[in-house]
Design an enzyme around this catalytic site. Structure first.
Site, PDB file in Angstrom:
ATOM      1  N   LYS A 126       0.879  -1.177   0.000  1.00 39.22           N
ATOM      2  CA  LYS A 126       0.000   0.000   0.000  1.00 39.22           C
ATOM      3  C   LYS A 126       0.915   1.226   0.000  1.00 39.22           C
ATOM      4  O   LYS A 126       1.448   1.613   1.029  1.00 39.22           O
ATOM      5  CB  LYS A 126      -0.859  -0.034   1.276  1.00 39.22           C
TER       6      LYS A 126
ATOM      7  N   GLY B  78       6.519   5.615   8.102  1.00 34.17           N
ATOM      8  CA  GLY B  78       5.684   6.808   8.013  1.00 34.17           C
ATOM      9  C   GLY B  78       5.821   7.634   9.269  1.00 34.17           C
ATOM     10  O   GLY B  78       6.796   7.501  10.007  1.00 34.17           O
ATOM     11  N   SER B  79       4.811   8.443   9.528  1.00 34.84           N
ATOM     12  CA  SER B  79       4.896   9.381  10.649  1.00 34.84           C
ATOM     13  C   SER B  79       4.670   8.668  11.973  1.00 34.84           C
ATOM     14  O   SER B  79       4.024   7.613  12.034  1.00 34.84           O
ATOM     15  CB  SER B  79       3.853  10.483  10.457  1.00 34.84           C
TER      16      SER B  79
ATOM     17  N   ASP C 141       2.789   9.571  14.480  1.00 27.93           N
ATOM     18  CA  ASP C 141       1.373   9.524  14.886  1.00 27.93           C
ATOM     19  C   ASP C 141       0.632   8.371  14.213  1.00 27.93           C
ATOM     20  O   ASP C 141      -0.109   7.630  14.858  1.00 27.93           O
ATOM     21  CB  ASP C 141       0.661  10.836  14.530  1.00 27.93           C
ATOM     22  N   VAL C 142       0.825   8.223  12.910  1.00 28.55           N
ATOM     23  CA  VAL C 142       0.140   7.121  12.200  1.00 28.55           C
ATOM     24  C   VAL C 142       0.675   5.780  12.702  1.00 28.55           C
ATOM     25  O   VAL C 142      -0.084   4.830  12.916  1.00 28.55           O
ATOM     26  CB  VAL C 142       0.288   7.265  10.665  1.00 28.55           C
ATOM     27  N   GLY C 143       1.989   5.717  12.962  1.00 28.64           N
ATOM     28  CA  GLY C 143       2.586   4.472  13.474  1.00 28.64           C
ATOM     29  C   GLY C 143       1.966   4.053  14.801  1.00 28.64           C
ATOM     30  O   GLY C 143       1.650   2.871  15.007  1.00 28.64           O
TER      31      GLY C 143
ATOM     32  N   GLU D 289       9.153   2.262  11.242  1.00 27.57           N
ATOM     33  CA  GLU D 289      10.200   3.220  10.849  1.00 27.57           C
ATOM     34  C   GLU D 289       9.516   4.574  10.820  1.00 27.57           C
ATOM     35  O   GLU D 289       8.745   4.873   9.899  1.00 27.57           O
ATOM     36  CB  GLU D 289      10.741   2.870   9.457  1.00 27.57           C
TER      37      GLU D 289
ATOM     38  N   CYS E  12      13.544  11.366   6.297  1.00 26.69           N
ATOM     39  CA  CYS E  12      13.348  11.121   7.733  1.00 26.69           C
ATOM     40  C   CYS E  12      14.582  11.440   8.548  1.00 26.69           C
ATOM     41  O   CYS E  12      14.493  11.828   9.707  1.00 26.69           O
ATOM     42  CB  CYS E  12      12.925   9.673   7.950  1.00 26.69           C
TER      43      CYS E  12
ATOM     44  N   GLU F 182       8.959  17.460  14.228  1.00 30.01           N
ATOM     45  CA  GLU F 182       9.422  17.107  12.883  1.00 30.01           C
ATOM     46  C   GLU F 182       8.704  17.993  11.860  1.00 30.01           C
ATOM     47  O   GLU F 182       7.476  18.010  11.811  1.00 30.01           O
ATOM     48  CB  GLU F 182       9.124  15.637  12.555  1.00 30.01           C
TER      49      GLU F 182
HETATM   50  P1  NAP Z   1       2.150   8.997   6.850  1.00 34.39           P
HETATM   51  O1  NAP Z   1       1.173  10.069   6.667  1.00 34.39           O
HETATM   52  O2  NAP Z   1       2.318   8.419   8.203  1.00 34.39           O
HETATM   53  O3  NAP Z   1       1.765   7.850   5.789  1.00 34.39           O
HETATM   54  C1  NAP Z   1       2.564   6.714   5.600  1.00 34.39           C
HETATM   55  C2  NAP Z   1       1.721   5.608   4.974  1.00 34.39           C
HETATM   56  O4  NAP Z   1       0.725   5.204   5.909  1.00 34.39           O
HETATM   57  C3  NAP Z   1       0.972   6.030   3.719  1.00 34.39           C
HETATM   58  O5  NAP Z   1       0.926   4.965   2.808  1.00 34.39           O
HETATM   59  C4  NAP Z   1      -0.415   6.323   4.270  1.00 34.39           C
HETATM   60  O6  NAP Z   1      -1.443   6.260   3.298  1.00 34.39           O
HETATM   61  C5  NAP Z   1      -0.554   5.220   5.280  1.00 34.39           C
HETATM   62  N1  NAP Z   1      -1.574   5.457   6.313  1.00 34.39           N
HETATM   63  C6  NAP Z   1      -2.093   6.635   6.715  1.00 34.39           C
HETATM   64  N2  NAP Z   1      -3.015   6.433   7.693  1.00 34.39           N
HETATM   65  C7  NAP Z   1      -3.062   5.102   7.904  1.00 34.39           C
HETATM   66  C8  NAP Z   1      -3.826   4.261   8.784  1.00 34.39           C
HETATM   67  N3  NAP Z   1      -4.690   4.772   9.654  1.00 34.39           N
HETATM   68  N4  NAP Z   1      -3.645   2.922   8.736  1.00 34.39           N
HETATM   69  C9  NAP Z   1      -2.738   2.395   7.871  1.00 34.39           C
HETATM   70  N5  NAP Z   1      -1.997   3.142   7.005  1.00 34.39           N
HETATM   71  C10 NAP Z   1      -2.151   4.475   7.029  1.00 34.39           C
HETATM   72  O7  NAP Z   1       3.623   9.461   6.400  1.00 34.39           O
HETATM   73  P2  NAP Z   1       4.031  10.283   5.114  1.00 34.39           P
HETATM   74  O8  NAP Z   1       3.537  11.677   5.268  1.00 34.39           O
HETATM   75  O9  NAP Z   1       3.711   9.534   3.876  1.00 34.39           O
HETATM   76  O10 NAP Z   1       5.626  10.254   5.272  1.00 34.39           O
HETATM   77  C11 NAP Z   1       6.320  11.135   6.078  1.00 34.39           C
HETATM   78  C12 NAP Z   1       6.678  10.522   7.411  1.00 34.39           C
HETATM   79  O11 NAP Z   1       7.375   9.285   7.222  1.00 34.39           O
HETATM   80  C13 NAP Z   1       7.644  11.392   8.214  1.00 34.39           C
HETATM   81  O12 NAP Z   1       7.256  11.395   9.557  1.00 34.39           O
HETATM   82  C14 NAP Z   1       8.982  10.698   8.030  1.00 34.39           C
HETATM   83  O13 NAP Z   1       9.932  10.958   9.051  1.00 34.39           O
HETATM   84  C15 NAP Z   1       8.567   9.276   8.012  1.00 34.39           C
HETATM   85  N6  NAP Z   1       9.590   8.445   7.388  1.00 34.39           N
HETATM   86  C16 NAP Z   1      10.325   7.618   8.184  1.00 34.39           C
HETATM   87  C17 NAP Z   1      11.352   6.864   7.631  1.00 34.39           C
HETATM   88  C18 NAP Z   1      12.178   5.924   8.472  1.00 34.39           C
HETATM   89  O14 NAP Z   1      12.835   5.058   7.900  1.00 34.39           O
HETATM   90  N7  NAP Z   1      12.175   6.058   9.780  1.00 34.39           N
HETATM   91  C19 NAP Z   1      11.608   6.936   6.253  1.00 34.39           C
HETATM   92  C20 NAP Z   1      10.821   7.793   5.483  1.00 34.39           C
HETATM   93  C21 NAP Z   1       9.813   8.539   6.052  1.00 34.39           C
HETATM   94  P3  NAP Z   1      -1.952   7.619   2.580  1.00 34.39           P
HETATM   95  O15 NAP Z   1      -0.791   8.151   1.844  1.00 34.39           O
HETATM   96  O16 NAP Z   1      -3.037   7.131   1.725  1.00 34.39           O
HETATM   97  O17 NAP Z   1      -2.405   8.529   3.676  1.00 34.39           O
END
Ligand code: NAP
Length: 509
Positions: free
Chosen positions: A199, A252-253, A255-257, A274, A308, A412
């Site tokens: 996804k 991802g973020s 909060d979502v994690g 992550e 990130c 962040e």
């Molecule tokens: P995000 O908003 O948390 O979304 C990440 C993924 O989760 C997307 O595919 C999103 O789908 C999906 N998602 C959203 N809500 C969900 C739910 N309730 N249940 C299951 N899946 C859900 O993050 P982002 O804005 O795409 O990315 C930025 C964040 O990722 C930053 O915080 C960054 O630091 C972090 N990140 C971390 C790393 C690491 O390795 N630590 C690497 C890269 C990025 P939709 O797109 O459809 O909302």
């Protein structure tokens, strides 16, 4: 608009590779529309124009993907194949990624705003390397044998362990490195014999769709890899709560994690997280300043700060504080910004409107909290993209005199905004560096080798770069401490996340 794009090495993207067909779902080896036919456009952040329509999966589609992946795992050939056979197919995926590298780079750039100079030379080869590396590891997933004579019988036993795949893996990925972060999960999960549902982030689905085509072309059996596109809060949530999924690999973020951990608890899934970061990069007065400043510059502004590990907090020893800031500002002034399809550009638009609004909001917070704006702090219009009022372009921004409790220091931002803070002692620098909820990465610049290693050990972060920043390799484990998550990706360490260990006892008496 471009008819074709020629890179510095003389290769060019052919016009037919620049035609992007509507995106469908890939379930059980078939391309299909969403069950209710709904689509949504994916937008080019450089022009704000729709690129193509993307199918929006429903719960019924997610369910079909889970059924297909479940069946492929429970009854299909993939988990039972030898590691050599799986490895050969994954290696073929690596070959196909390189063969279609120009198209993949083009898709990544128009979908995400990542300069094509990087998507072509960094993201494509790294994604291919992921499939080559885990293709090699597929035949090396081994248990261990031990002789034991445990009480109370003290009879001799041969005990050995087996490493077995988990089952169905849901890979949920973010928008900022769509190719690399997909491959980071899909390649090791498949190498271990799992089946996968991917996804991708809603705003950057284009390379995930191409990757699904390449996986099928390489010979991945039907149902083993499935792609569903659509909103994470709906179909991502279906995957997270579904009992047919064994593991969630999430990037991802934070909060979502956290929400995913809570929502997956009832079905006891294995999860790896992550998450976000707010990484500190330190420059001591004894560092090679030219090199340290270049490293700090790329540390924050690489990928427009949408990374990130962004070194978004720069800590500088007070005696070189002004000199470092002046050098950094000069780097920013000389930076080549603008249309991400121009191969000479290294800084493009933010990935979408909500990113643009979030960055603008944090710059406002920086002003309100009393930090000093040194450069940037506003949108810009690039020249030469033929559409100069459009696009989510935001200047690389540097705030100085940033202090501990400011929002631009603690939260962040995930964009091109740097907060610079002076320090006087090593101890103070370490406390500042460790002083947020996050712990993803860190950097230290000094010529004193003892200090460098001392600081690296003191960092509460999953990575510490010494006299460099933002380097990655498929063989080096990556992940966070604290609110930046748990579980390691990359390297051989990631295989722990995609296998069970089974112990087998044999009575030898
Ligand atoms: P995000 O908003 O948390 O979304 C990440 C993924 O989760 C997307 O595919 C999103 O789908 C999906 N998602 C959203 N809500 C969900 C739910 N309730 N249940 C299951 N899946 C859900 O993050 P982002 O804005 O795409 O990315 C930025 C964040 O990722 C930053 O915080 C960054 O630091 C972090 N990140 C971390 C790393 C690491 O390795 N630590 C690497 C890269 C990025 P939709 O797109 O459809 O909302």
């Amino acid at each position: 608009m471009y008819q074709s794009i020629t890179f510095a090495d003389g290769t060019a993207i052919a016009p037919d590779e620049m035609q992007i067909a509507p995106g469908k779902l890939f379930i059980n080896g078939e391309w299909r529309d969403a069950q209710d036919g709904r689509t949504k456009p994916t937008i080019n952040p450089a022009t704000e124009e729709a690129i193509t329509e993307i199918a929006q999966a429903t719960e019924v589609d997610a369910d079909a993907a889970i059924k297909a992946a479940r069946k492929a795992f429970d009854d299909g050939p993939w988990p039972k194949m030898s590691g050599h056979e799986r490895g050969r197919i994954l290696t073929k995926v690596g070959d196909l990624i390189l063969k279609h590298g120009d198209e993949l780079a083009y898709r990544e750039t128009i979908d995400m705003g990542k300069p094509i100079a990087f998507s072509h030379t960094v993201d494509v080869p790294l994604m291919a390397d992921l499939f080559y590396y885990y293709g090699g590891i597929a035949s090396q997933i081994e248990g261990k044998a031990r002789h034991v004579s445990p009480p109370p019988t003290h009879t001799p036993n041969l005990t050995y362990t087996l490493r077995e795949p988990l089952g169905v893996v849901a890979a949920i990925t973010p928008f900022n490195f769509p190719m690399i972060l997909s491959g980071t999960k899909i390649a090791p999960a498949l190498a271990a014999g799992n089946t996968v549902i991917h996804k991708p982030a809603s705003i950057t689905p284009l390379t995930a769709i191409k990757l699904a085509q390449l996986l099928a072309e390489a010979g991945i059996p039907e149902g083993v890899f499935n792609l569903i596109t659509g909103p994470g809060s709906k179909i991502g949530d279906v995957l997270v709560k579904h009992p047919g999924i064994n593991k969630i690999a999430f990037t991802g973020s934070t909060d979502v994690g956290i929400g995913i951990i809570k929502n997956s608890a009832d079905t006891l899934k294995k999860v790896t997280m992550e998450l976000g970061g707010k990484s500190a990069n330190m420059i001591f007065a004894d560092a090679d300043l030219d090199s340290a400043v270049t490293s700090a510059f790329f540390g924050i502004f690489y990928n427009k700060g949408e990374i990130c590990t962004a070194g978004s907090r720069l800590l500088v020893e007070r005696s070189v504080y002004e000199e470092v800031i002046e050098q950094l500002v000069r780097h920013v002034e000389q930076m080549s910004k603008g249309d991400p399809l121009d191969p000479t550009v290294i800084f493009g638009p933010l990935a979408d409107k909500s990113q643009f609004e979030k960055i603008s909001q944090y710059v406002q917070f920086g002003h309100e909290d009393g930090a000093k704006l040194r450069i940037g702090g506003r949108p810009f219009n690039p020249n030469g993209n033929g559409n100069s009022n459009k696009g989510f372009y935001y200047e690389p921004t540097i705030f100085t005199d940033a202090i501990y409790d400011m929002r631009i220091v603690q939260e962040e931002i995930f964009g091109p905004v740097l907060a610079v803070t002076p320090f006087d002692t090593e101890e103070e620098a370490i406390n500042l560096a460790n002083g947020t909820q996050f712990g993803l990465a860190s950097g230290v610049h000094t010529r004193d080798i003892k200090k460098a290693h001392r600081v690296a050990r003191a960092m509460k972060a999953g990575t510490c770069w010494i006299n460099t920043y933002n380097l990655f390799d498929v063989s080096i484990p990556f992940g966070g401490y604290k609110a930046s998550g748990f579980g390691r990706e990359l390297g051989t360490e990631v295989m722990e996340n995609y296998t069970h260990t089974k112990s087998v006892w044999v009575d030898l008496s």
